[in-house]
Design a protein around this motif. Structure first.
Motif, PDB file in Angstrom:
ATOM      1  N   LEU A 119      13.485 -62.101 -24.826  1.00  0.00           N
ATOM      2  CA  LEU A 119      13.452 -63.593 -24.589  1.00  0.00           C
ATOM      3  C   LEU A 119      12.539 -64.067 -23.739  1.00  0.00           C
ATOM      4  O   LEU A 119      11.126 -64.731 -24.176  1.00  0.00           O
ATOM      5  N   TYR A 120      11.651 -63.391 -22.562  1.00  0.00           N
ATOM      6  CA  TYR A 120      10.832 -63.437 -21.695  1.00  0.00           C
ATOM      7  C   TYR A 120      10.014 -61.860 -21.975  1.00  0.00           C
ATOM      8  O   TYR A 120      10.531 -60.844 -21.895  1.00  0.00           O
ATOM      9  N   LYS A 160      12.192 -77.108 -23.227  1.00  0.00           N
ATOM     10  CA  LYS A 160      11.626 -75.890 -23.410  1.00  0.00           C
ATOM     11  C   LYS A 160      10.517 -75.761 -23.691  1.00  0.00           C
ATOM     12  O   LYS A 160       9.147 -75.377 -23.341  1.00  0.00           O
ATOM     13  N   ILE A 161      10.335 -76.927 -24.131  1.00  0.00           N
ATOM     14  CA  ILE A 161       8.644 -77.828 -24.458  1.00  0.00           C
ATOM     15  C   ILE A 161       8.069 -78.043 -23.346  1.00  0.00           C
ATOM     16  O   ILE A 161       6.412 -77.438 -23.309  1.00  0.00           O
ATOM     17  N   GLU A 162       9.037 -78.768 -23.094  1.00  0.00           N
ATOM     18  CA  GLU A 162       7.970 -79.115 -21.533  1.00  0.00           C
ATOM     19  C   GLU A 162       7.860 -78.173 -20.283  1.00  0.00           C
ATOM     20  O   GLU A 162       6.616 -78.636 -20.476  1.00  0.00           O
ATOM     21  N   ALA A 163       8.065 -77.239 -20.903  1.00  0.00           N
ATOM     22  CA  ALA A 163       8.086 -75.709 -19.926  1.00  0.00           C
ATOM     23  C   ALA A 163       7.028 -75.566 -19.995  1.00  0.00           C
ATOM     24  O   ALA A 163       6.298 -75.244 -19.178  1.00  0.00           O
ATOM     25  N   ALA A 164       6.992 -74.966 -20.727  1.00  0.00           N
ATOM     26  CA  ALA A 164       5.354 -74.414 -21.853  1.00  0.00           C
ATOM     27  C   ALA A 164       4.052 -75.579 -21.780  1.00  0.00           C
ATOM     28  O   ALA A 164       3.248 -74.531 -21.395  1.00  0.00           O
ATOM     29  N   ALA A 168       4.546 -72.566 -17.668  1.00  0.00           N
ATOM     30  CA  ALA A 168       6.212 -71.636 -16.796  1.00  0.00           C
ATOM     31  C   ALA A 168       6.700 -71.671 -18.080  1.00  0.00           C
ATOM     32  O   ALA A 168       6.673 -71.792 -18.700  1.00  0.00           O
ATOM     33  N   GLY A 169       7.557 -70.614 -17.369  1.00  0.00           N
ATOM     34  CA  GLY A 169       8.067 -69.666 -18.524  1.00  0.00           C
ATOM     35  C   GLY A 169       9.884 -69.938 -18.527  1.00  0.00           C
ATOM     36  O   GLY A 169      10.321 -69.341 -19.574  1.00  0.00           O
TER      37      GLY A 169
END
Ligand code: PMP
Length: 290
Positions: A119-120, A160-164, A168-169
């Motif tokens: 995942l990370y 998740k798209i916003e974070a990317a 951000a991770g």
């Protein structure tokens, strides 16, 4: 790779579901992500219980019982001769017509994939993740219970798209009232003054299996743990922060919205929990090969 679909095993190229499956047409279905370590499935019973509860909540008849489903999952791992990995178990409403009415879907589709997941990146487990708050809110109880692990992950994906896009991770999701719910696929915890905190399920978190393991470890280590409603302020001012999930395991968080959390590196309580978590995953669980 051998993939289970409705009682049969198929090679990857031939593992297909119909375009008339309502899991695809409407996201009508439920799923689980389950890890196995060292020839043992971790917390199989808890995952099965959540799967069947999710199905019940959406009036989905899985068409098989929990023991049969557990055996299908173990068999899928055995067919692939794996000892460590990740299983994706999906139950959809099955094939129907183009209308959304589930009454026209006579039988659920069940498929099980045994594979791996990362995942990370590995360095984030050492140094900690950067998290940002997303504008996309967690689904409210009035729309669909966030307790249901359904095939509708679109708002989590948007977060998740916003974070990317923010570099951000991971992304933090709030509920409609602005309280912290969870991250896009993980539960969130903080540590302050020797105590562990995590938002209550009622704030919109999924009842994570790994989250429950953290409660057990905290009890074992004698660290008080509680579930108050939390805001971003509580995370900004925490000494430590970490996320939990089957795929994520336990991962430290060192920044939220560009505020450094605590010392800016994974803290001692987080490290103790991670160490104990790895001990449990390595030594407990349902034996796959007897
Ligand atoms: N929240 C969400 C939205 C999830 O999808 C998941 C599972 N990936 C979790 C939390 C963590 O749950 P678990 O520990 O059972 O994997």
């Amino acid at each position: 790779m051998k993939i289970y679909i409705d009682g049969e095993f198929y090679d990857k190229e031939n593992a297909k579901v119909s375009v008339f499956d309502h899991g695809l047409l409407y996201g009508d279905g439920v799923f689980e992500g389950i890890r196995f370590y060292n020839g043992r499935v971790f917390r199989l019973g808890e995952h099965m219980a959540r799967l069947f509860d999710s199905a019940k909540a959406i009036c989905l008849d899985i068409g098989m019982g929990m023991p049969e489903m557990s055996e299908a999952l173990l068999n899928t791992i055995r067919q692939n001769e794996l000892r460590d990995g990740y299983v994706r178990l999906v139950v959809t409403r099955g094939c129907g017509d183009l209308g959304l009415n589930p009454a026209n879907c006579p039988r659920a589709t069940v498929f099980i994939i045994a594979s791996k997941i990362t995942l990370y990146p590995a360095d984030k487990y050492e140094n900690g993740l950067h998290v940002v708050t997303c504008a996309t809110r967690r689904i409210p109880h009035g729309a669909l219970s966030p307790m249901v692990k359904s095939l509708n992950y679109l708002n989590n994906i948007l977060a998740k798209i916003e974070a990317a896009q923010a570099g951000a991770g991971e992304g933090l999701m709030l509920n409609e009232q602005g309280y912290v719910a969870e991250c896009t696929g993980d539960n969130i915890f903080t540590v302050k003054n020797g105590r562990i905190f995590t938002p209550p399920i009622s704030s919109g978190a999924l009842a994570g299996v790994t989250r429950a393991v953290v409660f057990e470890i905290a009890a074992e280590l004698g660290i008080p743990i509680s579930e108050p409603e939390m805001t971003r302020y509580d995370i900004y001012t925490a000494e430590e922060c970490f996320l939990t999930g089957t795929a994520a395991e336990v991962i430290p968080v060192v920044r939220l919205d560009n505020r450094v959390i605590g010392a800016g590196s994974p803290g001692p309580v987080t490290k103790r929990l991670i160490a104990r978590f790895h001990e449990l995953t390595a030594a407990t669980g349902t034996v796959i090969y007897s």
